[in-house]
Write a protein that holds these residues in place. Sequence first.
Motif, short mmCIF file in Angstrom:
data_model
loop_
_atom_site.label_atom_id
_atom_site.label_comp_id
_atom_site.label_asym_id
_atom_site.label_seq_id
_atom_site.Cartn_x
_atom_site.Cartn_y
_atom_site.Cartn_z
N UNK A 175 0.83 -1.21 0.00
CA UNK A 175 0.00 0.00 0.00
C UNK A 175 0.87 1.27 0.00
N UNK A 176 0.46 2.25 -0.76
CA UNK A 176 1.09 3.56 -0.95
C UNK A 176 2.45 3.49 -1.64
N UNK A 184 13.35 9.45 7.06
CA UNK A 184 12.04 9.91 7.50
C UNK A 184 11.81 11.30 6.94
N UNK A 185 10.68 11.50 6.26
CA UNK A 185 10.30 12.81 5.74
C UNK A 185 9.00 13.23 6.43
N UNK A 188 8.21 7.56 4.76
CA UNK A 188 9.36 6.92 5.38
C UNK A 188 9.95 5.93 4.36
N UNK A 189 11.29 5.87 4.29
CA UNK A 189 11.97 4.93 3.41
C UNK A 189 12.47 3.78 4.27
N UNK A 190 12.15 2.56 3.82
CA UNK A 190 12.44 1.35 4.59
C UNK A 190 13.27 0.40 3.75
N UNK A 191 14.22 -0.27 4.38
CA UNK A 191 15.02 -1.29 3.70
C UNK A 191 14.39 -2.65 4.00
N UNK A 196 9.72 3.44 -0.33
CA UNK A 196 9.24 4.65 0.30
C UNK A 196 7.72 4.61 0.35
N UNK A 197 7.17 4.65 1.56
CA UNK A 197 5.72 4.53 1.75
C UNK A 197 5.24 5.64 2.68
N UNK A 198 3.92 5.84 2.70
CA UNK A 198 3.33 6.77 3.66
C UNK A 198 3.44 6.19 5.07
N UNK A 199 3.58 7.05 6.04
CA UNK A 199 3.66 6.60 7.43
C UNK A 199 2.40 5.85 7.83
#
Length: 101
Positions: free
Chosen positions: A31-32, A60-61, A67-70, A76-79
């Motif tokens: 999602x997102x 984190x933006x 937020x960008x996650x490994x 990169x997804x919405x919080x």
Amino acid sequence: MAWDIEIGDEITLTATIIKVLPSGRASVSIPTYNFPFAIDAPKKKRSGDNVSLVGYVIRVDDQDGKVTVKVGGLVTVDIASIIAHGKRRKSKSPPSRDWPD
């Protein structure tokens, strides 16, 4: 839900399996995240099943709420897409130069 997210925190995202490939990989929809993403297919999972992806926060933006996650690759997804959040453990030893996998 408001999260207090910092770089290095462990978070969990949910993904839906789109297609299981003959190579043993699975194409999933997060999602997102508006692109298909490939993961190793969990055993006994089929198209339409949900899987959890656990990864570490890289960026984190707060302004855009992203937020960008490994999670194997960078996503990169919405919080709002985060389903679970765990704080990074604070250790007494100096930080390592290696990034957690």
